[in-house]
Design an enzyme around this catalytic site. Structure first.
Site, PDB file in Angstrom:
ATOM      1  N   HIS A 207       5.451  -3.044  46.337  1.00 20.21           N
ATOM      2  CA  HIS A 207       6.193  -2.085  45.506  1.00 20.21           C
ATOM      3  C   HIS A 207       5.379  -0.860  45.093  1.00 20.21           C
ATOM      4  O   HIS A 207       5.918   0.063  44.497  1.00 20.21           O
ATOM      5  CB  HIS A 207       6.725  -2.774  44.244  1.00 20.21           C
ATOM      6  CG  HIS A 207       5.660  -3.033  43.230  1.00 20.21           C
ATOM      7  ND1 HIS A 207       4.800  -4.103  43.326  1.00 20.21           N
ATOM      8  CD2 HIS A 207       5.288  -2.356  42.126  1.00 20.21           C
ATOM      9  CE1 HIS A 207       3.953  -4.069  42.312  1.00 20.21           C
ATOM     10  NE2 HIS A 207       4.223  -3.013  41.564  1.00 20.21           N
TER      11      HIS A 207
HETATM   12  C1  UD1 Z   1       6.315  -0.874  37.276  1.00 18.65           C
HETATM   13  C2  UD1 Z   1       4.861  -0.642  36.848  1.00 18.65           C
HETATM   14  C3  UD1 Z   1       3.930  -1.377  37.805  1.00 18.65           C
HETATM   15  C4  UD1 Z   1       4.313  -2.844  37.902  1.00 18.65           C
HETATM   16  C5  UD1 Z   1       5.765  -2.931  38.340  1.00 18.65           C
HETATM   17  C6  UD1 Z   1       6.223  -4.361  38.473  1.00 18.65           C
HETATM   18  C7  UD1 Z   1       4.440   1.558  35.833  1.00 18.65           C
HETATM   19  C8  UD1 Z   1       3.793   2.860  36.036  1.00 18.65           C
HETATM   20  N1  UD1 Z   1       4.522   0.768  36.921  1.00 18.65           N
HETATM   21  O1  UD1 Z   1       6.480  -0.244  38.535  1.00 18.65           O
HETATM   22  O2  UD1 Z   1       2.621  -1.292  37.298  1.00 18.65           O
HETATM   23  O3  UD1 Z   1       3.483  -3.471  38.854  1.00 18.65           O
HETATM   24  O4  UD1 Z   1       6.567  -2.267  37.365  1.00 18.65           O
HETATM   25  O5  UD1 Z   1       7.530  -4.448  38.874  1.00 18.65           O
HETATM   26  O6  UD1 Z   1       4.858   1.246  34.736  1.00 18.65           O
HETATM   27  N2  UD1 Z   1      14.298  -0.322  39.060  1.00 18.65           N
HETATM   28  C9  UD1 Z   1      15.510  -0.976  39.082  1.00 18.65           C
HETATM   29  N3  UD1 Z   1      15.697  -1.983  38.181  1.00 18.65           N
HETATM   30  C10 UD1 Z   1      14.753  -2.353  37.276  1.00 18.65           C
HETATM   31  C11 UD1 Z   1      13.531  -1.659  37.276  1.00 18.65           C
HETATM   32  C12 UD1 Z   1      13.310  -0.668  38.184  1.00 18.65           C
HETATM   33  O7  UD1 Z   1      16.378  -0.689  39.873  1.00 18.65           O
HETATM   34  O8  UD1 Z   1      15.006  -3.283  36.485  1.00 18.65           O
HETATM   35  C13 UD1 Z   1      14.070   0.753  40.045  1.00 18.65           C
HETATM   36  C14 UD1 Z   1      14.443   2.104  39.522  1.00 18.65           C
HETATM   37  O9  UD1 Z   1      15.135   2.783  40.506  1.00 18.65           O
HETATM   38  C15 UD1 Z   1      13.111   2.796  39.286  1.00 18.65           C
HETATM   39  C16 UD1 Z   1      12.170   2.085  40.239  1.00 18.65           C
HETATM   40  O10 UD1 Z   1      12.708   0.772  40.410  1.00 18.65           O
HETATM   41  O11 UD1 Z   1      13.183   4.156  39.506  1.00 18.65           O
HETATM   42  C17 UD1 Z   1      10.775   2.005  39.707  1.00 18.65           C
HETATM   43  O12 UD1 Z   1      10.749   1.407  38.409  1.00 18.65           O
HETATM   44  P1  UD1 Z   1       9.586   1.758  37.371  1.00 18.65           P
HETATM   45  O13 UD1 Z   1       9.694   0.922  36.171  1.00 18.65           O
HETATM   46  O14 UD1 Z   1       9.522   3.226  37.183  1.00 18.65           O
HETATM   47  O15 UD1 Z   1       8.255   1.370  38.157  1.00 18.65           O
HETATM   48  P2  UD1 Z   1       7.931   0.132  39.071  1.00 18.65           P
HETATM   49  O16 UD1 Z   1       7.782   0.591  40.459  1.00 18.65           O
HETATM   50  O17 UD1 Z   1       8.874  -1.024  38.819  1.00 18.65           O
END
Ligand code: UD1
Length: 416
Positions: free
Chosen positions: A227
């Site tokens: 991811h």
């Molecule tokens: C975040 C953390 C990362 C951790 C990871 C575990 C930061 C900078 N990064 O990354 O350190 O390893 O979580 O999962 O905080 N999304 C969904 N549903 C959700 C959550 C996210 O669809 O419940 C999608 C959204 O489109 C979003 C993307 O995933 O834009 C990224 O989510 P985000 O929380 O920004 O960062 P992660 O890549 O999950």
């Protein structure tokens, strides 16, 4: 007398860390100490899907959060700003003595910043700023292009109490000028949770559901998680890695619980041909036409059980490097660096980056070789959260006035 501790969770890797803290607080309060802990749990809502958040609350028997900020996704700045706005309101209402943040996600950074920039007048008429506590402090990948590295550096610079998981973290913090008395080497709260739930995870039916169980033993299979923006956001990098994973999936089933960020990339970059949806198409495990087996993100117990019996785990996660170290399962890390070097020296972890050739070579070496039994890193023994609560209570009592009686009681119950 009571102290108010406010703990923050936001994203998936936070939940297993805070679960250990919640359990240690519950256990502490149950011992009838004259100083009790009023524990408030705040969920920022950075992760909001049922399978990225709610499932973990169920599996880890976490209390429902007292407050939910519902910030959702966005750019880093937008997400951080939303958390900051919401968290400031929470602090001004709750007025905690201590704020605990864990790990390195945007929720960690945002709530740390707010904690050290918010004050109120306390009962003695003085301006009061809560104490900021960082659990899992001091880890450094030395790669500032990783958002998590920026979050770690800033959070540590602001923290009043820093709890570390490994010796490298102590050294990093000292080198950055953090006073030694602020640093406490306590072990790993995520491993507290793993050890606590390991036997419950055995009740999971995930291996049967995935047709990976044969009579009384698990068939050989590998797990993939991916991811990190550096691996998934660039189409060319992702394709090179997928070519390697496809080759691996011809050797043994490769199951891939997919993160929403990665799924979005796969769909947008039109890479569906690499995958088969395990639950829709239900391929036989030895079907030579199978591709990488896509699954939705799994709950904590299912994933723990799946990881425990895997031949090998391929990952770019930080936490999984630590969990495989304790489980003794070979871990091939799809990154060039790690902020957790103890997993290389005491665990099963090997860094290969995103290079297709290196991934295949390491996979071949691991599945052909003898499995080494690693020795657990120091203090990864299931008691880290108890140490944290003991130290925080000790410090509060010291700053409140002279009395050591209760601290003695806690220490004698849970010696290091
Ligand atoms: C975040 C953390 C990362 C951790 C990871 C575990 C930061 C900078 N990064 O990354 O350190 O390893 O979580 O999962 O905080 N999304 C969904 N549903 C959700 C959550 C996210 O669809 O419940 C999608 C959204 O489109 C979003 C993307 O995933 O834009 C990224 O989510 P985000 O929380 O920004 O960062 P992660 O890549 O999950």
């Amino acid at each position: 007398m009571s102290i108010k501790i406010l703990s923050v969770v936001g994203a998936r890797p936070n939940f297993m860390k805070i679960a250990a803290i919640c359990e240690a607080v519950r256990e502490y309060n149950a011992t009838n100490n004259s100083l009790s802990i009023d524990h408030v749990l705040v969920h920022t809502g950075q992760h909001y899907d049922a399978n990225m958040s709610d499932m973990f609350f169920n599996d880890l028997e976490l209390p429902s959060p007292n407050l939910f900020l519902g910030v959702g996704s966005g750019s880093h700045s937008a997400q951080t700003a939303k958390i900051m706005e919401g968290f400031e309101r929470v602090l001004l209402v709750e007025k905690p003595d201590i704020v605990i943040v864990v790990g390195d996600v945007n929720s960690t950074l945002a709530s740390a910043l707010v904690t050290k920039k918010t004050s109120w007048t306390n009962q003695t008429g003085r301006d009061f700023i809560p104490k900021l506590v960082h659990v899992e402090a001091g880890l450094r990948s030395f790669d500032r292009t990783m958002p998590e590295e920026v979050n770690r550096i800033v959070t540590d610079a602001l923290s009043d109490v820093l709890f570390t998981t490994e010796e490298s973290a102590n050294e990093n913090l000292k080198r950055e000028g953090v006073q030694a008395e602020k640093i406490h080497f306590v072990g790993n709260v995520m491993i507290d949770t793993l050890l606590r739930y390991r036997s419950k995870a055995k009740e999971s039916t995930i291996l049967k559901d995935l047709q990976l169980f044969d009579k009384d033993h698990a068939k050989p299979y590998a797990i993939l998680t991916l991811h990190r923006p550096a691996n998934v956001d660039d189409r060319e990098t992702l394709i090179k890695m997928l070519d390697a994973f496809l080759q691996i999936s011809r050797d043994m089933p490769l199951v891939f619980p997919v993160h929403p960020r990665t799924l979005k990339q796969i769909q947008e970059a039109d890479l569906g041909d690499y995958f088969v949806d395990h639950f829709i198409d239900r391929p036989e495990p030895w079907d030579s036409r199978v591709r990488i087996r896509l699954l939705p993100p799994l709950g904590y117990l299912d994933f723990l059980e799946l990881m425990s019996l895997a031949q090998v785990v391929l990952t770019d996660s930080g936490g999984i490097q630590e969990e495989t170290t304790i489980l003794g399962v070979p871990c091939i890390t799809l990154r060039d660096n790690t902020e957790r070097p103890v997993t290389l020296t005491h665990g099963t972890n090997v860094l290969v980056g995103s290079d297709c050739k290196k991934i295949i070579e390491e996979f071949t070496r691991v599945v052909r070789g003898q499995r080494e039994i690693p020795s657990a890193p120091q203090l990864w023994d299931g008691h880290a959260a108890r140490r944290i609560i003991r130290i925080l209570v000790e410090e509060e009592r010291r700053s409140a006035g002279p009395s050591g009686a209760e601290v003695q009681t806690i220490e004698s119950q849970h010696p290091d």
